[in-house]
Design a protein around this motif. Structure first.
Motif, PDB file in Angstrom:
ATOM      1  N   HIS A  95       0.819  -0.972  -0.043  1.00 52.91           N
ATOM      2  CA  HIS A  95       0.138   0.009   0.036  1.00 52.91           C
ATOM      3  C   HIS A  95       0.841   1.273   0.007  1.00 52.91           C
ATOM      4  O   HIS A  95       0.359   2.477  -0.006  1.00 52.91           O
ATOM      5  N   THR A  96       2.267   1.215   0.120  1.00 49.73           N
ATOM      6  CA  THR A  96       2.999   2.266   0.153  1.00 49.73           C
ATOM      7  C   THR A  96       3.170   2.913  -1.107  1.00 49.73           C
ATOM      8  O   THR A  96       3.494   2.385  -1.993  1.00 49.73           O
ATOM      9  N   PRO A  97       3.110   4.336  -1.038  1.00 60.38           N
ATOM     10  CA  PRO A  97       3.008   5.188  -2.259  1.00 60.38           C
ATOM     11  C   PRO A  97       4.659   5.305  -2.613  1.00 60.38           C
ATOM     12  O   PRO A  97       5.359   5.606  -1.486  1.00 60.38           O
ATOM     13  N   VAL A  98       5.063   5.042  -3.726  1.00 52.72           N
ATOM     14  CA  VAL A  98       6.383   5.018  -4.116  1.00 52.72           C
ATOM     15  C   VAL A  98       6.654   5.882  -5.405  1.00 52.72           C
ATOM     16  O   VAL A  98       5.469   6.109  -6.273  1.00 52.72           O
ATOM     17  N   ARG A  99       7.665   6.513  -5.538  1.00 49.46           N
ATOM     18  CA  ARG A  99       7.912   7.432  -6.574  1.00 49.46           C
ATOM     19  C   ARG A  99       9.190   7.139  -7.710  1.00 49.46           C
ATOM     20  O   ARG A  99       8.883   6.999  -8.895  1.00 49.46           O
ATOM     21  N   GLN A 100      10.062   6.737  -7.032  1.00 44.16           N
ATOM     22  CA  GLN A 100      11.369   6.346  -7.731  1.00 44.16           C
ATOM     23  C   GLN A 100      12.049   5.425  -7.107  1.00 44.16           C
ATOM     24  O   GLN A 100      12.245   4.970  -6.006  1.00 44.16           O
ATOM     25  N   PHE A 101      12.942   4.856  -7.881  1.00 48.80           N
ATOM     26  CA  PHE A 101      14.052   3.696  -7.712  1.00 48.80           C
ATOM     27  C   PHE A 101      15.385   4.081  -8.048  1.00 48.80           C
ATOM     28  O   PHE A 101      15.561   4.168  -9.265  1.00 48.80           O
ATOM     29  N   GLY A 102      16.337   3.746  -7.293  1.00 49.33           N
ATOM     30  CA  GLY A 102      17.665   3.882  -7.840  1.00 49.33           C
ATOM     31  C   GLY A 102      18.737   2.488  -7.418  1.00 49.33           C
ATOM     32  O   GLY A 102      18.534   2.102  -6.487  1.00 49.33           O
ATOM     33  N   VAL A 103      19.377   2.351  -8.507  1.00 42.62           N
ATOM     34  CA  VAL A 103      20.699   1.206  -8.239  1.00 42.62           C
ATOM     35  C   VAL A 103      22.035   2.064  -8.289  1.00 42.62           C
ATOM     36  O   VAL A 103      21.941   2.520  -9.390  1.00 42.62           O
TER      37      VAL A 103
END
Length: 215
Positions: A95-103
């Motif tokens: 349910h957590t709102p997420v926006r971006q992801f980085g490696v």
């Protein structure tokens, strides 16, 4: 070229609840071997910073705006272990709102400057070296759009005695189901291979096989 110590990590930006990541929840949901030691360290100099939770060779930093995972061993295998834990987190907290992801992969080169040194031959370098100001650091940043739809931010930093090469594979996806699909695949090994190919093909430097845990 060797990995920079603590230079590999995964970062997911969103609206997180750090209180969820308490000792009981982590032991119950993120650790398979319940006898695995778990430690929690709180920053003394910045009470607003995320605490560091360490278990099974992983440092987890749960904050309100991001969750960061970094392996103790700066290797692809260590980062893959972090990815498995992150997959558990987003599956349980769907349910957590997420926006971006980085490696992020960061490397240090302190030996072979034959090709990479030319990157920092800026037009004003000669004049600067003649002046009174002492140049401590130079940086080059480039952004690439990858065929998969995400981007690669490449940073080269000349720190005089060493060169630091930083790779940030950046995703802008707000659908957790897409991340679950991504984390279930071979994205990390593919990106690690891309980073090594860029270093070898563009700058003539390769990963030292005898020391891949970083300094």
């Amino acid at each position: 070229m060797i990995p920079k110590k603590e230079g590999f990590n995964l970062v997911m930006l969103g609206s997180w609840n750090p209180s969820v990541f308490n000792e009981d929840w982590i032991l119950q949901n993120l650790i398979e071997d319940k006898s695995t030691p778990l430690t929690i360290a709180f920053p003394l100099d910045d009470p607003t910073a995320a605490r560091k939770i360490t278990f099974d060779g992983i440092d987890l930093f749960p904050g309100r705006k991001q969750v960061l995972l970094s392996p103790k061993d700066t290797t692809l295998e260590g980062l893959q272990k972090c990815s498995k834990v992150l997959l558990k987190i987003i599956t349980l907290l769907a349910h957590t709102p997420v926006r971006q992801f980085g490696v992020n992969f960061n490397f240090i080169e302190d030996n072979n400057f034959s090709k990479i040194d030319s990157v920092f031959n800026f037009s004003d370098k000669t004049e600067i070296e003649k002046g009174e100001l002492k140049l401590e650091e130079s940086r080059v940043a480039r952004k690439f759009l990858l065929p998969e739809g995400h981007s690669l931010n490449l940073t080269l930093a000349d720190l005089n005695s060493v060169v630091e090469i930083g790779f940030n594979f950046h995703y802008e996806i707000n659908d957790l189901s897409k991340y679950i699909e991504l984390f279930s695949g071979s994205y990390l090994s593919d990106q690690h291979e891309t980073a090594l190919d860029v270093c070898k093909n563009y700058y003539g430097i390769e990963l030292e096989e005898d020391d891949q845990n970083g300094i």
